[in-house]
Design an enzyme around this catalytic site. Structure first.
Site, PDB file in Angstrom:
ATOM      1  N   LYS A  87      -0.043   3.771  -2.614  1.00 42.86           N
ATOM      2  CA  LYS A  87      -1.070   4.807  -2.464  1.00 42.86           C
ATOM      3  C   LYS A  87      -0.495   6.214  -2.342  1.00 42.86           C
ATOM      4  O   LYS A  87      -1.228   7.200  -2.484  1.00 42.86           O
ATOM      5  CB  LYS A  87      -1.968   4.473  -1.268  1.00 42.86           C
ATOM      6  CG  LYS A  87      -2.854   3.253  -1.545  1.00 42.86           C
ATOM      7  CD  LYS A  87      -3.520   2.729  -0.278  1.00 42.86           C
ATOM      8  CE  LYS A  87      -4.382   1.510  -0.618  1.00 42.86           C
ATOM      9  NZ  LYS A  87      -4.570   0.610   0.508  1.00 42.86           N
ATOM     10  N   LYS A 106       3.704   6.580   4.914  1.00 42.22           N
ATOM     11  CA  LYS A 106       2.722   5.550   4.577  1.00 42.22           C
ATOM     12  C   LYS A 106       3.276   4.145   4.823  1.00 42.22           C
ATOM     13  O   LYS A 106       4.426   3.863   4.486  1.00 42.22           O
ATOM     14  CB  LYS A 106       2.312   5.678   3.101  1.00 42.22           C
ATOM     15  CG  LYS A 106       1.220   4.704   2.650  1.00 42.22           C
ATOM     16  CD  LYS A 106      -0.142   5.105   3.151  1.00 42.22           C
ATOM     17  CE  LYS A 106      -1.227   4.084   2.847  1.00 42.22           C
ATOM     18  NZ  LYS A 106      -1.133   2.866   3.680  1.00 42.22           N
ATOM     19  N   SER A 114      -5.606   3.238   5.051  1.00 44.24           N
ATOM     20  CA  SER A 114      -5.151   2.571   3.829  1.00 44.24           C
ATOM     21  C   SER A 114      -6.313   1.944   3.066  1.00 44.24           C
ATOM     22  O   SER A 114      -6.237   0.804   2.597  1.00 44.24           O
ATOM     23  CB  SER A 114      -4.095   1.511   4.160  1.00 44.24           C
ATOM     24  OG  SER A 114      -3.313   1.201   3.027  1.00 44.24           O
ATOM     25  N   SER A 138       0.784  -1.234   0.000  1.00 42.47           N
ATOM     26  CA  SER A 138       0.000   0.000   0.000  1.00 42.47           C
ATOM     27  C   SER A 138       0.818   1.287   0.000  1.00 42.47           C
ATOM     28  O   SER A 138       0.247   2.373  -0.045  1.00 42.47           O
ATOM     29  CB  SER A 138      -0.952   0.009   1.203  1.00 42.47           C
ATOM     30  OG  SER A 138      -2.021  -0.876   0.971  1.00 42.47           O
TER      31      SER A 138
END
Length: 299
Positions: A74, A249, A132, A71
């Site tokens: 993202k 992140k 997320s 993720s």
């Protein structure tokens, strides 16, 4: 006689001191790198840290080896959205059943968006980056891609992600998904991901989002009433455990293992970096802390 002997002794002592000084001096020149803090050992298979202000590399470990990114993908999803011309962060997006079906079919991380609710682009970005949410990622790709069908719009959006990577001069990054749940061709490197994050952090909106620990969205339901969503908590625990952390992140997955793109500011200097394929959520945080502390020791 004594005076002569003392003079000889003094000259000998001085000579020894000079000689020793020369050895110490040359030794210092030779040993300087070893005297600096030793590069830390991390469990993650790949790592990279740079001075965000200058772009100078501070640490590398398999920094250019392509790996699945989970993720952390993202970050680019958000970057593409925020780069749209005349972006209206308060524009509303209606949550489709397809987004809900997708996260169920993929057993994906979710912002728990409710079908039929109207959610702003700003809220979707928080839902994307904090919990997320792959449903939020899908909604954004559908909204900001172009085409007459959902699949065409998603393909278009992923194309924008790759175009953005190319514009940054990244040769070891490719996206085939909007959320990191790839189809065999979604990869990047610690160095490339760090550069993507550094570029994304130029957006004040992005910076505000990724440093937020908790966010509560108020959405509009089908009937026009207001729904207060359950709070979204940021999966990046560094925000609470490492002083000065400002983002960025987390990522994980069967292939990606445990990943973290991180950034912190201390004494006016920002260190930013990435660890890929660590062994657990706890370990990726430990790895990141080691690299941040090492990085701050070099800037």
């Amino acid at each position: 006689m004594n005076t002569v002997i003392q003079g000889i002794r003094l000259r000998r002592a001085a000579g020894v001191a000079v000689t020793a000084g020369a050895v110490i001096a040359s030794g210092a020149l030779y040993a300087a790198p070893a005297q600096a803090a030793a590069a830390p050992s991390i469990v993650a298979k790949g790592g990279y840290v740079m001075n965000n202000g200058t772009g100078t590399s501070l640490y590398t470990k398999a920094a250019d080896t392509r790996r699945s990114t989970g993720s952390t993908t993202k970050i680019m999803t958000a970057k593409v959205v925020l780069a749209q011309k005349n972006l209206n962060l308060d524009a509303k997006v209606t949550i489709q059943k397809a987004y809900s079906d997708y996260i169920v079919s993929k057993n994906a991380s979710s912002a728990r968006l409710i079908v039929g609710d109207k959610v702003t682009v700003r809220q979707l970005l928080y839902g994307l980056m904090l919990p997320s949410g792959c449903d939020a990622a899908y909604a954004l790709a559908d909204k900001f891609g172009t085409g007459s069908t959902r699949s065409a719009r998603v393909k278009s959006f992923i194309g924008k992600m790759n175009a953005s990577a190319k514009s940054l001069g990244l040769k070891n990054t490719h996206f085939d998904s909007f959320d990191g749940i790839g189809n065999g061709s979604n990869y990047s490197t610690p160095r490339d991901l760090t550069k993507i994050a550094s570029s994304a952090m130029k957006s004040s909106t992005f910076r505000s989002i990724v440093k937020t620990k908790k966010y509560t969205a108020k959405t509009i339901t089908k009937t026009g009433s207001t729904r207060t969503m359950a709070p979204w908590t940021n999966t990046n625990t560094l925000l609470s455990t490492y002083s000065g952390t400002i983002g960025v992140k987390t990522g994980s997955g069967p292939e990606a293992k445990y990943c973290l793109v991180f950034a912190a500011t201390r004494n006016g200097k920002t260190v930013i970096g990435t660890v890929l394929a660590s062994s657990s959520a706890t370990q990726r945080e430990t790895d990141a802390k080691k690299l941040l502390t090492y990085g701050f020791g070099k800037v």
